[in-house]
Write an enzyme that holds these catalytic residues in place. Sequence first.
Site, PDB file in Angstrom:
ATOM      1  N   ARG A 158       0.823  -1.221   0.000  1.00 14.21           N
ATOM      2  CA  ARG A 158       0.000   0.000   0.000  1.00 14.21           C
ATOM      3  C   ARG A 158       0.853   1.265   0.000  1.00 14.21           C
ATOM      4  NH1 ARG A 158      -3.247  -3.383   3.238  1.00 14.21           N
ATOM      5  NH2 ARG A 158      -1.981  -2.870   5.052  1.00 14.21           N
ATOM      6  N   ILE A 159       1.879   1.296   0.859  1.00 11.35           N
ATOM      7  CA  ILE A 159       2.711   2.503   0.954  1.00 11.35           C
ATOM      8  C   ILE A 159       3.592   2.635  -0.275  1.00 11.35           C
ATOM      9  CG2 ILE A 159       4.512   3.658   2.290  1.00 11.35           C
ATOM     10  CD1 ILE A 159       3.346   2.212   4.780  1.00 11.35           C
ATOM     11  N   ASP A 179       8.919  -6.797  -5.171  1.00 11.30           N
ATOM     12  CA  ASP A 179       8.097  -7.268  -4.055  1.00 11.30           C
ATOM     13  C   ASP A 179       7.870  -8.759  -4.261  1.00 11.30           C
ATOM     14  OD1 ASP A 179       5.909  -7.712  -2.120  1.00 11.30           O
ATOM     15  OD2 ASP A 179       5.811  -5.525  -2.070  1.00 11.30           O
ATOM     16  N   ASN A 215      14.932 -10.433   5.917  1.00 17.07           N
ATOM     17  CA  ASN A 215      15.544  -9.279   5.267  1.00 17.07           C
ATOM     18  C   ASN A 215      16.326  -8.396   6.240  1.00 17.07           C
ATOM     19  OD1 ASN A 215      13.566  -7.748   6.581  1.00 17.07           O
ATOM     20  ND2 ASN A 215      12.275  -7.535   4.763  1.00 17.07           N
ATOM     21  N   ALA A 237      11.016   2.729   6.184  1.00 19.84           N
ATOM     22  CA  ALA A 237      10.334   1.512   6.628  1.00 19.84           C
ATOM     23  C   ALA A 237      10.766   1.101   8.028  1.00 19.84           C
ATOM     24  CB  ALA A 237      10.590   0.393   5.617  1.00 19.84           C
ATOM     25  N   ASP A 262      14.337   7.759   7.948  1.00 19.89           N
ATOM     26  CA  ASP A 262      13.390   8.157   8.994  1.00 19.89           C
ATOM     27  C   ASP A 262      13.476   7.200  10.166  1.00 19.89           C
ATOM     28  OD1 ASP A 262      11.167   9.862   9.898  1.00 19.89           O
ATOM     29  OD2 ASP A 262       9.936   8.055   9.667  1.00 19.89           O
ATOM     30  N   HIS A 298      11.620   9.540  12.817  1.00 18.71           N
ATOM     31  CA  HIS A 298      10.555   8.531  12.727  1.00 18.71           C
ATOM     32  C   HIS A 298       9.185   9.225  12.718  1.00 18.71           C
ATOM     33  CE1 HIS A 298       9.638   4.034  13.604  1.00 18.71           C
ATOM     34  NE2 HIS A 298       8.709   4.573  12.837  1.00 18.71           N
TER      35      HIS A 298
END
Length: 334
Positions: A158-159, A179, A215, A237, A262, A298
Amino acid sequence: MRVGIFSNVRGSAARFAPYLRFEHDDIELIGLPCEAALDTMETVKKAKCEGLIYYSDHKEGEAFYKALAESGVKYVVTCSAGYDHLNIEAMKRYGIKGANVPRYSPNAISEHTVMIVLALLRKLRTQILRVEHGNFTTTGLQGRELRNMVVGIVGAGRIGYTTIQCLSGFHPKAILAYDIYENHDVRQYASYVPLDELYAKADVIIFHCAYTKENYHMVNDEAIQAMKDGVVLVNSARGPLFDTQAVLRGLDSGKIGALGIDVIEGEGALRKSSGSQKDVASDIRKLLSYENVIFTAHTAFYTDQADYNLCETTIQNLRQYARTGSCENELIRE
């Protein structure tokens, strides 16, 4: 249902109270102090809480959930999409149900990410630092245009999809996506490629994937060497996706042309007085010694709309539990 909220949840009970809009609502919010573990459990027990709004920067062990269950807590909900701080196995063992907020505002994170990309390409941090010191020279400030670049998106959920949509308006040379699950909607704007091809071809690489044990440190020395010279990396993320020491080496060598993050691995330690706090703070100082690094606190998710959606869905999750004993955003299913 009496619902406890620890004081370390931003805004505590006052943050969620406005979302109890019904005259005969099923939820009563109880603010709980965060103290030593035993004192906290005693407080929960005395409050007679059946539910808990919970967020933490680490995962508690089995004893914590055993104590919650013995205190009468049946439901633990997190006011976040991520739930790696919940010990799902322990919750199953002690019969505690849990839910998260899987969707709140992809736009918030996507817009923040695009902002960072543009700021890096136009050397915004260097410009701000210079102007603050009265330096208005343009030497070394030549930027780059997205329309001449290939952008890679690692994690096109979605993001990631929303970021791809946003970036498409800048008409980059190409948008590549990676993905493990492919989506027809993404194909309208981007081409799916293997990760090694994305690393080799992308000028800008943005990470929007979930963090899993598979990951961990996916951006390491080997991965960075597989990327283009001067690559721009952005992580909106999860911190542990990046090996910070490898990233520092990449910045030092110039292999990484710019970095926007972030999140950082171990950021939870920054809220504690511990040796690990010093390690993370030292890494941050090293990162910020490079003017081609932008590090935000963040806050990619943190907009008015996102916070509204987070609070609204959190209370809705609890209301469903109170009325039916189940929840559409259930994390623990038989």
